[in-house]
Design a protein around this motif. Sequence first.
Motif, PDB file in Angstrom:
ATOM      1  N   VAL A   1       0.856  -1.182   0.000  1.00  0.00           N
ATOM      2  CA  VAL A   1       0.000   0.000   0.000  1.00  0.00           C
ATOM      3  C   VAL A   1       0.893   1.234   0.000  1.00  0.00           C
ATOM      4  CG1 VAL A   1      -1.745   1.279   1.307  1.00  0.00           C
ATOM      5  CG2 VAL A   1      -1.787  -1.230   1.303  1.00  0.00           C
ATOM      6  N   VAL A   2       0.629   2.139  -0.908  1.00  0.00           N
ATOM      7  CA  VAL A   2       1.370   3.397  -0.974  1.00  0.00           C
ATOM      8  C   VAL A   2       0.407   4.523  -0.648  1.00  0.00           C
ATOM      9  CG1 VAL A   2       2.729   4.939  -2.448  1.00  0.00           C
ATOM     10  CG2 VAL A   2       2.885   2.439  -2.752  1.00  0.00           C
ATOM     11  N   ARG A   3       0.785   5.377   0.313  1.00  0.00           N
ATOM     12  CA  ARG A   3      -0.072   6.501   0.700  1.00  0.00           C
ATOM     13  C   ARG A   3       0.809   7.696   1.026  1.00  0.00           C
ATOM     14  NH1 ARG A   3      -0.752   2.735   4.864  1.00  0.00           N
ATOM     15  NH2 ARG A   3       0.482   3.223   6.680  1.00  0.00           N
ATOM     16  N   PRO A   4       0.216   8.887   1.032  1.00  0.00           N
ATOM     17  CA  PRO A   4       1.010  10.080   1.350  1.00  0.00           C
ATOM     18  C   PRO A   4       1.565   9.997   2.771  1.00  0.00           C
ATOM     19  CG  PRO A   4      -1.153  10.687   0.476  1.00  0.00           C
ATOM     20  CD  PRO A   4      -1.179   9.209   0.726  1.00  0.00           C
ATOM     21  N   HIS A   5       2.783  10.497   2.923  1.00  0.00           N
ATOM     22  CA  HIS A   5       3.402  10.569   4.249  1.00  0.00           C
ATOM     23  C   HIS A   5       2.712  11.675   5.040  1.00  0.00           C
ATOM     24  CE1 HIS A   5       6.463  10.071   7.272  1.00  0.00           C
ATOM     25  NE2 HIS A   5       6.889  11.316   7.137  1.00  0.00           N
ATOM     26  N   GLY A   6       2.552  11.491   6.314  1.00  0.00           N
ATOM     27  CA  GLY A   6       1.816  12.434   7.152  1.00  0.00           C
ATOM     28  C   GLY A   6       2.474  13.783   7.353  1.00  0.00           C
ATOM     29  N   LYS A   7       3.778  13.872   7.166  1.00  0.00           N
ATOM     30  CA  LYS A   7       4.485  15.127   7.408  1.00  0.00           C
ATOM     31  C   LYS A   7       5.104  15.624   6.097  1.00  0.00           C
ATOM     32  CE  LYS A   7       5.510  13.876  12.155  1.00  0.00           C
ATOM     33  NZ  LYS A   7       6.541  13.550  13.132  1.00  0.00           N
ATOM     34  N   PRO A   8       4.510  16.658   5.508  1.00  0.00           N
ATOM     35  CA  PRO A   8       5.060  17.201   4.257  1.00  0.00           C
ATOM     36  C   PRO A   8       6.520  17.602   4.408  1.00  0.00           C
ATOM     37  CG  PRO A   8       2.934  18.193   4.758  1.00  0.00           C
ATOM     38  CD  PRO A   8       3.342  17.388   5.969  1.00  0.00           C
ATOM     39  N   GLY A   9       7.287  17.342   3.370  1.00  0.00           N
ATOM     40  CA  GLY A   9       8.698  17.709   3.394  1.00  0.00           C
ATOM     41  C   GLY A   9       9.615  16.629   3.939  1.00  0.00           C
ATOM     42  N   GLU A  10       9.056  15.598   4.559  1.00  0.00           N
ATOM     43  CA  GLU A  10       9.865  14.496   5.081  1.00  0.00           C
ATOM     44  C   GLU A  10       9.750  13.297   4.157  1.00  0.00           C
ATOM     45  OE1 GLU A  10       9.092  13.204   9.049  1.00  0.00           O
ATOM     46  OE2 GLU A  10       9.394  15.185   9.915  1.00  0.00           O
ATOM     47  N   SER A  11      10.808  12.517   4.101  1.00  0.00           N
ATOM     48  CA  SER A  11      10.764  11.282   3.326  1.00  0.00           C
ATOM     49  C   SER A  11       9.782  10.317   3.976  1.00  0.00           C
ATOM     50  CB  SER A  11      12.138  10.622   3.283  1.00  0.00           C
ATOM     51  OG  SER A  11      13.031  11.422   2.556  1.00  0.00           O
ATOM     52  N   GLY A  12       9.166   9.508   3.139  1.00  0.00           N
ATOM     53  CA  GLY A  12       8.271   8.473   3.651  1.00  0.00           C
ATOM     54  C   GLY A  12       9.065   7.362   4.313  1.00  0.00           C
ATOM     55  N   ARG A  13       8.360   6.371   4.820  1.00  0.00           N
ATOM     56  CA  ARG A  13       9.022   5.255   5.471  1.00  0.00           C
ATOM     57  C   ARG A  13       8.442   3.953   4.942  1.00  0.00           C
ATOM     58  NH1 ARG A  13       6.009   3.191   9.820  1.00  0.00           N
ATOM     59  NH2 ARG A  13       4.137   4.377  10.215  1.00  0.00           N
ATOM     60  N   VAL A  14       9.151   2.885   5.166  1.00  0.00           N
ATOM     61  CA  VAL A  14       8.732   1.550   4.760  1.00  0.00           C
ATOM     62  C   VAL A  14       8.419   0.784   6.025  1.00  0.00           C
ATOM     63  CG1 VAL A  14       9.434  -0.559   3.597  1.00  0.00           C
ATOM     64  CG2 VAL A  14      10.208   1.648   2.718  1.00  0.00           C
ATOM     65  N   SER A  15       7.276   0.117   6.062  1.00  0.00           N
ATOM     66  CA  SER A  15       6.924  -0.664   7.241  1.00  0.00           C
ATOM     67  C   SER A  15       6.132  -1.902   6.831  1.00  0.00           C
ATOM     68  CB  SER A  15       6.118   0.178   8.233  1.00  0.00           C
ATOM     69  OG  SER A  15       4.897   0.569   7.653  1.00  0.00           O
ATOM     70  N   MET A  16       5.979  -2.809   7.761  1.00  0.00           N
ATOM     71  CA  MET A  16       5.229  -4.041   7.514  1.00  0.00           C
ATOM     72  C   MET A  16       4.286  -4.265   8.679  1.00  0.00           C
ATOM     73  SD  MET A  16       6.775  -7.854   7.106  1.00  0.00           S
ATOM     74  CE  MET A  16       5.893  -9.203   7.824  1.00  0.00           C
ATOM     75  N   LYS A  17       3.100  -4.743   8.353  1.00  0.00           N
ATOM     76  CA  LYS A  17       2.123  -5.065   9.385  1.00  0.00           C
ATOM     77  C   LYS A  17       1.515  -6.412   9.014  1.00  0.00           C
ATOM     78  CE  LYS A  17      -2.014  -2.935   9.751  1.00  0.00           C
ATOM     79  NZ  LYS A  17      -2.960  -1.851  10.018  1.00  0.00           N
ATOM     80  N   VAL A  18       1.521  -7.351   9.960  1.00  0.00           N
ATOM     81  CA  VAL A  18       0.917  -8.664   9.728  1.00  0.00           C
ATOM     82  C   VAL A  18      -0.555  -8.547  10.070  1.00  0.00           C
ATOM     83  CG1 VAL A  18       0.935 -11.088  10.393  1.00  0.00           C
ATOM     84  CG2 VAL A  18       3.083  -9.818  10.268  1.00  0.00           C
ATOM     85  N   ALA A  19      -1.410  -8.824   9.071  1.00  0.00           N
ATOM     86  CA  ALA A  19      -2.850  -8.639   9.244  1.00  0.00           C
ATOM     87  C   ALA A  19      -3.465  -9.731  10.104  1.00  0.00           C
ATOM     88  CB  ALA A  19      -3.541  -8.601   7.884  1.00  0.00           C
ATOM     89  N   ASP A  20      -3.106 -10.983   9.854  1.00  0.00           N
ATOM     90  CA  ASP A  20      -3.700 -12.109  10.575  1.00  0.00           C
ATOM     91  C   ASP A  20      -2.624 -13.135  10.865  1.00  0.00           C
ATOM     92  OD1 ASP A  20      -5.225 -14.147  11.632  1.00  0.00           O
ATOM     93  OD2 ASP A  20      -6.339 -14.537   9.810  1.00  0.00           O
ATOM     94  N   PRO A  21      -2.199 -13.242  12.105  1.00  0.00           N
ATOM     95  CA  PRO A  21      -1.090 -14.146  12.414  1.00  0.00           C
ATOM     96  C   PRO A  21      -1.438 -15.640  12.357  1.00  0.00           C
ATOM     97  CG  PRO A  21      -1.891 -13.147  14.422  1.00  0.00           C
ATOM     98  CD  PRO A  21      -2.647 -12.518  13.269  1.00  0.00           C
ATOM     99  N   SER A  22      -2.656 -15.997  12.015  1.00  0.00           N
ATOM    100  CA  SER A  22      -3.001 -17.438  12.009  1.00  0.00           C
ATOM    101  C   SER A  22      -2.543 -18.130  10.775  1.00  0.00           C
ATOM    102  CB  SER A  22      -4.497 -17.598  12.170  1.00  0.00           C
ATOM    103  OG  SER A  22      -5.210 -16.959  11.141  1.00  0.00           O
TER     104      SER A  22
END
Length: 112
Positions: free
Chosen positions: A91-112
């Motif tokens: 998923v690509v979305r705008p970064h919350g703070k204008p002027g700052e580089s975005g970040r890369v992260s991971m979230k596990v939706a369902d650990p089963s």
Amino acid sequence: MSPGTDVHETRGSVFADLGRPDADVHHLKAQIVTELYRLVTARGLTQTAAGAEMGISQPEVSRLFRGHFREYSVERLLGFLTAFERDVEIVVRPHGKPGESGRVSMKVADPS
């Protein structure tokens, strides 16, 4: 903890705290490998069986799970997740703070 041991609270990524270049990528790889380890453990697989699922050898699985994942691309690690019947969504979305580089992260939706 041993006397003289310094403990520092992380700001979110130990790789960034250590000043590693490409800290976000290293952190993402560590998160992917952590999820792979969780899946292998939850299924009670041996490293040989896990390697067969991922298309790598048992020694490669051992190195991967001991933190030696630098030689693997994010794309290849994501392929290992899909081998364990996981969908990967980017998923690509705008970064919350204008002027700052975005970040890369991971979230596990369902650990089963």
